[in-house]
Design a protein around this motif. Structure first.
Motif, mmCIF file in Angstrom:
data_model
loop_
_atom_site.group_PDB
_atom_site.id
_atom_site.type_symbol
_atom_site.label_atom_id
_atom_site.label_comp_id
_atom_site.label_asym_id
_atom_site.label_seq_id
_atom_site.Cartn_x
_atom_site.Cartn_y
_atom_site.Cartn_z
ATOM 1 N N LEU A 21 0.855 -1.170 0.000
ATOM 2 C CA LEU A 21 0.000 0.000 0.000
ATOM 3 C C LEU A 21 0.887 1.214 0.000
ATOM 4 C CD1 LEU A 21 -2.513 -1.254 2.631
ATOM 5 C CD2 LEU A 21 -2.700 -1.406 0.179
ATOM 6 N N SER A 225 -9.651 1.321 4.205
ATOM 7 C CA SER A 225 -10.235 1.855 2.965
ATOM 8 C C SER A 225 -9.438 3.055 2.475
ATOM 9 C CB SER A 225 -11.704 2.238 3.179
ATOM 10 O OG SER A 225 -11.854 3.372 4.010
ATOM 11 N N GLU A 227 -6.180 3.454 2.971
ATOM 12 C CA GLU A 227 -4.938 2.925 2.404
ATOM 13 C C GLU A 227 -5.137 2.417 0.981
ATOM 14 O OE1 GLU A 227 -2.133 0.652 5.003
ATOM 15 O OE2 GLU A 227 -3.889 0.547 6.308
ATOM 16 N N LEU A 228 -6.244 1.746 0.738
ATOM 17 C CA LEU A 228 -6.479 1.143 -0.569
ATOM 18 C C LEU A 228 -6.954 2.148 -1.611
ATOM 19 C CD1 LEU A 228 -8.294 -2.197 0.407
ATOM 20 C CD2 LEU A 228 -5.851 -1.800 0.096
ATOM 21 N N TYR A 229 -7.824 3.061 -1.191
ATOM 22 C CA TYR A 229 -8.476 3.974 -2.146
ATOM 23 C C TYR A 229 -8.355 5.416 -1.679
ATOM 24 C CZ TYR A 229 -10.294 -0.378 -3.992
ATOM 25 O OH TYR A 229 -10.381 -1.653 -4.521
ATOM 26 N N CYS A 392 1.043 -6.310 3.711
ATOM 27 C CA CYS A 392 1.301 -5.033 3.040
ATOM 28 C C CYS A 392 2.455 -4.252 3.651
ATOM 29 C CB CYS A 392 0.037 -4.171 3.064
ATOM 30 S SG CYS A 392 -1.335 -4.873 2.165
ATOM 31 N N THR A 447 -13.590 -6.064 -1.881
ATOM 32 C CA THR A 447 -12.957 -4.808 -2.262
ATOM 33 C C THR A 447 -11.451 -4.852 -2.043
ATOM 34 O OG1 THR A 447 -14.967 -3.564 -1.765
ATOM 35 C CG2 THR A 447 -12.927 -2.326 -1.795
ATOM 36 N N THR A 448 -11.026 -5.496 -0.974
ATOM 37 C CA THR A 448 -9.593 -5.628 -0.702
ATOM 38 C C THR A 448 -8.902 -6.442 -1.800
ATOM 39 O OG1 THR A 448 -9.970 -5.476 1.683
ATOM 40 C CG2 THR A 448 -7.890 -6.433 0.970
ATOM 41 N N HIS A 451 -8.701 -4.648 -5.177
ATOM 42 C CA HIS A 451 -7.621 -3.669 -5.271
ATOM 43 C C HIS A 451 -6.333 -4.326 -5.757
ATOM 44 C CE1 HIS A 451 -5.336 -0.054 -4.258
ATOM 45 N NE2 HIS A 451 -4.421 -0.858 -3.758
ATOM 46 N N MET A 452 -6.151 -5.570 -5.394
ATOM 47 C CA MET A 452 -4.924 -6.270 -5.768
ATOM 48 C C MET A 452 -4.940 -6.725 -7.221
ATOM 49 S SD MET A 452 -3.461 -9.807 -4.183
ATOM 50 C CE MET A 452 -4.942 -10.659 -4.693
ATOM 51 N N GLU A 513 -14.236 2.236 -3.080
ATOM 52 C CA GLU A 513 -13.864 1.538 -4.312
ATOM 53 C C GLU A 513 -14.723 2.011 -5.480
ATOM 54 O OE1 GLU A 513 -14.028 -1.471 -7.493
ATOM 55 O OE2 GLU A 513 -15.669 -0.713 -6.257
#
Length: 520
Positions: A21, A225, A227-229, A392, A447-448, A451-452, A513
């Motif tokens: 991330l 969320s 961190e990912l988006y 991560c 969603t996690t 992202h990958m 997302e």
């Protein structure tokens, strides 16, 4: 669409371990004249009832609406179904689209036929409804870009509405503005001769209670969320800190972190479990609940995660949060060896502290826990957060452990997507019917993983769940605030997702997302 099959999942899992991330402004308070100091709050554990009347027509749509270029599908149910349906502009009554129903099958349990109607070709902005012979009219809906961004902002703002200890002005809070509440000191439940300042934080129920574990779980979900988006989160949702150069979600979580820091015993590092409001002779009595291991480790996880992510905005405050988390961890080393209930939180805290500090003692605990308690399919939210942080981290890790976690996450995501795609409303499973919390938890996992591997099918499944929450469901209820003619508020206030403390954090996760997919 492309399905991520099991062979591809295993192949991707081997590479997943490389997946990385990548301050508040001053608050000006004002008195709110002629306003009752009433708490309007989320519910930590609402009592839900889904026994509601059926909609007037068996045409089920997203009652908010659809993005112009997005997929647009209505669900039709009835004893008899027509071959065609029309989409009609509400202001003029003009038919702008005619479509054909795609037969889904016959439901023996309900003794009715089910079909889909796809009107994705209609892209012109406007307010519409669907009409079909033998059935009638649907609720109205919009076609417009920016629809989901608006509800995303409102979901993020729910925690501001529940701030304790400060005046919420009409400028930012509109109809829920009120004067500051619970600004006095509280007494220890164990010793009422001791008083503490535990003002601030977020209310979690109508009384104004505040629980450390509930707060930590929601903070962990929202920070993941972010961190990912992260690009989905702006500095302009409309809170006092907006425009200070820090994403408003982090500003809001800092308000809660300020409260969490007050809940730590400075002499031991232990953390009081919460604040409860009791009525005594017509007066609210604010009491601080005793410290326990679970709360102490939940505190450590939340503040370590926040401190790590907040370093680029305020290094001193981030260091304070990390120091407090480590102090709580030291308390655990001395006192929690036999407290099993705190162990999963201790694992999540160790994962966060290892990422932030890089100390081998934290790494040893993480890998030891995972050796004892595998990150399996039924892993709960807390262990999930710890596992994702571990795979991560930029610190050295055990690659075989990361691969095992990645495999588990991908397998679960594939199962969620497969089961959802087999349901009438393209969301959830039969076992999760009428359980929005479970559906939102599934979307957090999906969603996690999405992202990958950026799976277009997963994007579709996630968006279909949003359609479900916005009214395309068997009850034709919109569970989102201020959306839809068939809104939950006409039935039961407790059914709203934004009114549920933990569910709202997962809604933010899912929307981050969707907003990122459509607008960034």
């Amino acid at each position: 669409m492309r399905r991520c099959n099991l062979h591809r999942i295993k192949k991707m899992a081997a590479a997943f371990f490389v997946f990385l991330l990548t301050g508040c402004a001053a608050i000006q308070e004002e008195e709110i004249p002629d306003t009752e100091n009433t708490i309007t709050s989320m519910e930590a554990e609402p009592e839900l009832s889904y026994e509601v009347p059926a909609s007037s027509a068996n045409i089920f749509i997203n009652q908010l609406g659809y993005i112009k270029d997005g997929k647009k599908v209505a669900v039709f149910c009835g004893k008899k179904l027509p071959e065609e349906f029309q989409v009609i502009r509400k202001d003029t009554g003009e038919t702008v689209f005619t479509g054909y129903l795609e037969n889904k099958g016959y439901d023996e349990r309900l003794q009715e036929y089910n079909s889909y109607g796809d009107f994705s070709a209609l892209c012109e902005a406007g307010l519409y409804y669907i009409e079909a012979p033998l059935i009638g009219q649907s609720y109205s809906f919009q076609i417009e870009d920016g629809l989901y961004e608006n509800i995303f902002k409102e979901a993020c703002k729910q925690y501001y509405y529940n701030r304790c200890g400060m005046t919420l002005t009409k400028q930012y809070a509109n109809g829920v503005a009120h004067n500051a509440c619970h600004t006095g000191k509280a007494v220890l439940m164990e010793d009422e001769s001791v008083s503490l300042d535990v003002s601030g934080g977020w209310h979690q129920d109508e009384k104004g209670s505040k629980n450390v574990v509930l707060a930590a779980r929601s903070i962990g979900v929202m920070l993941l969320s972010y961190e990912l988006y992260g690009d989905s989160f702006t500095d302009e949702i409309g809170i006092p800190e907006s425009g200070n150069g820090i994403p408003d979600l982090l500003d809001e979580i800092k308000y809660e972190a300020d409260w969490l820091l007050k809940m730590q015993d400075g002499e031991t590092g232990a953390v009081y479990s919460g604040v409860e409001i009791y009525e005594q002779n017509g007066i609210d009595k604010v009491c601080v609940e005793p410290a326990d291991g679970k709360s102490t480790m939940a505190f450590a996880m939340a503040l370590a995660k926040f401190g790590y992510l907040y370093q680029e905005y305020d290094g001193n405050y981030a260091a304070q949060c990390l120091a407090a988390a480590e102090y709580a961890w030291k308390y655990a080393d001395l006192n929690l060896q036999e407290e099993a209930e705190a162990e999963e939180w201790r694992f999540a805290a160790a994962a966060e502290l290892y990422r932030a500090k890089g100390r081998q003692s934290f790494h040893k605990y993480v890998t030891g826990y995972l050796a004892r308690e595998a990150c399996g399919e039924n892993v709960n939210d807390v262990v999930f957060l710890g596992c994702v942080t571990y795979i991560c981290t930029k610190q050295p890790v055990k690659l075989e452990v990361c691969e095992e976690i990645a495999n588990t996450l991908m397998l679960r995501a594939e199962k969620i997507a497969r089961e959802a795609s087999g349901t009438l409303f393209l969301a959830g499973t039969e076992s999760a019917r009428n359980d929005n919390q479970e559906l939102l938890r599934n979307m957090m996992y999906l969603t996690t993983v999405d992202h990958m591997i950026t799976n277009k099918e997963y994007d579709s499944v996630i968006e279909n769940h949003l359609h479900y929450f916005l009214g395309r469901n068997e009850k034709s209820i919109s569970y989102i605030d201020n959306v839809g003619e068939g809104n939950y508020r006409t039935i039961d206030e407790s059914m709203g997702i934004m009114k549920q403390f933990e569910a709202n954090s997962k809604l933010i996760f899912m929307l981050s997302e969707i907003v990122g997919e459509h607008y960034h």
